[in-house]
Design an enzyme around this catalytic site. Structure first.
Site, PDB file in Angstrom:
ATOM      1  N   GLU A  18      66.471 -41.963 -52.387  1.00 61.67           N
ATOM      2  CA  GLU A  18      65.829 -43.223 -52.004  1.00 61.67           C
ATOM      3  C   GLU A  18      66.788 -44.401 -52.227  1.00 61.67           C
ATOM      4  OE1 GLU A  18      61.144 -42.267 -53.172  1.00 61.67           O
ATOM      5  OE2 GLU A  18      62.501 -42.994 -54.715  1.00 61.67           O
ATOM      6  N   GLU A 181      54.966 -44.104 -59.351  1.00 62.24           N
ATOM      7  CA  GLU A 181      55.656 -44.894 -60.386  1.00 62.24           C
ATOM      8  C   GLU A 181      55.124 -46.313 -60.593  1.00 62.24           C
ATOM      9  OE1 GLU A 181      57.621 -43.311 -57.941  1.00 62.24           O
ATOM     10  OE2 GLU A 181      58.201 -41.641 -59.223  1.00 62.24           O
ATOM     11  N   ASP A 204      55.040 -40.260 -45.449  1.00 61.49           N
ATOM     12  CA  ASP A 204      53.996 -39.310 -45.033  1.00 61.49           C
ATOM     13  C   ASP A 204      52.665 -40.056 -44.915  1.00 61.49           C
ATOM     14  OD1 ASP A 204      54.691 -39.001 -48.135  1.00 61.49           O
ATOM     15  OD2 ASP A 204      52.516 -38.890 -47.893  1.00 61.49           O
TER      16      ASP A 204
HETATM   17  N1  ADE Z   1      55.837 -40.675 -52.367  1.00 59.57           N
HETATM   18  C1  ADE Z   1      55.966 -40.470 -51.037  1.00 59.57           C
HETATM   19  N2  ADE Z   1      54.818 -39.957 -50.521  1.00 59.57           N
HETATM   20  C2  ADE Z   1      53.943 -39.840 -51.550  1.00 59.57           C
HETATM   21  C3  ADE Z   1      52.611 -39.390 -51.658  1.00 59.57           C
HETATM   22  N3  ADE Z   1      51.927 -38.950 -50.602  1.00 59.57           N
HETATM   23  N4  ADE Z   1      52.034 -39.419 -52.884  1.00 59.57           N
HETATM   24  C4  ADE Z   1      52.705 -39.870 -53.955  1.00 59.57           C
HETATM   25  N5  ADE Z   1      53.980 -40.294 -53.916  1.00 59.57           N
HETATM   26  C5  ADE Z   1      54.592 -40.296 -52.718  1.00 59.57           C
END
Ligand code: ADE
Length: 244
Positions: A18, A181, A204
Site C-alpha cells: 500500500e 486499523e 473490494d
Molecule cells: N482492507 C481492504 N478491504 C478490506 C475489507 N473488506 N475489510 C477490512 N479491511 C480491508
C-alpha cells in the site's frame, strides 16, 4: 483540528504494497526500523515546506508477512507520536467499499471520522459506547471539497470478512469504508489530542458478488496507485495551505 499550521504530517500504512507507490513517488528516504525490535519501518522526506514521515507496520517476526490489524496500528501510532510528534496523523491504506453508498474499486475517500469499531461486543451499559469508538478527530471539509473527495464513516475490525453482527453495526453507522486499523489509530490519537484523518482506497466491494479476499488481491495494486496519487495531491494541498 490543529490550531496551528500543519508543517509536519505522519502517514501510517499497514502494508508495504500500500505504501510503496507513495514512497517511490515522493522519493522518501528509508530510515529503517523506527524502534527495534518492533517491526515498524520509517521513511522520511518532504513535499515543499511540509515535512513528511511514513511509518509502515513492517513484517511479523514469526510469519514474515505485513502486520495488519489493530494492535500493530496502535503501537505504531504511539511510536510515531513519541518519536516524531507530527502536527497531523494520516492513516493511509485500502478498504472495503459499499456499492449501496457509491463505492467503486479504486475510489479514494478522505475522512476525519467517525472512526468506529464493528467487532467489539461488550453488552455492559457503560462499555457499549467505548466498544464502538466513534471518534471524529479532524475537520477535513475544506480539504475534501478542494480535492473533490467524499467523506464518511470508517469502521475497523480484525477480520477481512464480517459476520452478521459486524454487518449490522457497519450498516447502522452508515459506513463507507471497512478497514482493519483506523479506529485503533484513532484511540491513540485521541489520548494525545492529535488530529487524525484517513485516506482509504477501495480494493473490494463488501456488498458485491465477489469474495472479498479475491477482489482484495486482484485490486491491491490498482487501489494503492490511486491512493498514492490522492495522497500526493493532499500533501501538496497541505504544503500549499502552509505557504499562505
Ligand atoms: N482492507 C481492504 N478491504 C478490506 C475489507 N473488506 N475489510 C477490512 N479491511 C480491508
Amino acid at each position: 483540528m490543529p490550531d496551528h499550521p500543519i508543517k509536519h504530517a505522519a502517514l501510517l500504512f499497514a502494508m508495504q504494497d500500500e505504501a510503496l507507490p507513495l514512497i517511490r513517488r515522493l522519493e522518501l528516504a528509508d530510515k529503517g526500523p523506527i524502534s527495534p525490535p518492533m517491526p515498524m519501518r520509517w521513511y522520511d522526506g518532504a513535499v515543499g515546506a511540509l515535512r513528511i514521515d511514513v511509518v509502515v507496520m513492517g513484517a511479523d517476526r514469526r510469519f514474515g508477512i505485513d502486520c495488519i490489524g489493530t494492535q500493530p496500528a496502535a503501537v505504531a501510532t504511539q511510536l510515531v507520536i513519541d518519536k516524531l510528534d507530527p502536527d497531523l496523523l494520516i492513516n493511509a491504506g485500502t478498504c472495503g467499499g459499499f456499492i449501496k453508498r457509491g463505492g467503486e474499486i479504486g475510489k479514494v475517500y478522505l475522512t476525519g471520522g467517525p472512526f468506529n469499531f464493528h467487532d467489539r461486543r461488550i453488552p455492559l451499559a457503560p462499555f457499549e459506547k467505548y466498544a464502538d469508538g466513534g471518534w471524529t478527530l479532524c475537520d477535513v471539509d475544506a480539504w475534501a471539497q478542494a480535492l473533490g473527495l467524499e467523506q464518511g464513516a470508517v469502521s475497523s475490525g480484525n477480520s477481512l470478512d464480517m459476520n452478521d453482527d459486524d454487518a449490522a453495526r457497519i450498516e447502522r453507522a452508515g459506513t463507507i469504508a471497512k478497514d482493519m486499523e483506523a479506529a485503533a489509530i484513532a484511540w491513540v490519537a485521541d489520548q494525545h489530542e492529535k488530529p487524525l484523518c484517513a485516506v482509504k482506497a477501495v480494493t473490494d466491494l463488501v456488498d458485491g458478488p465477489h469474495p472479498t479476499h479475491e477482489e482484495f488481491e486482484r485490486h491491491l495494486h490498482t487501489a494503492s496507485d490511486a491512493l498514492s496519487e490522492t495522497l500526493d495531491k493532499l500533501l501538496n494541498y497541505l504544503a500549499d495551505e502552509n505557504r499562505r
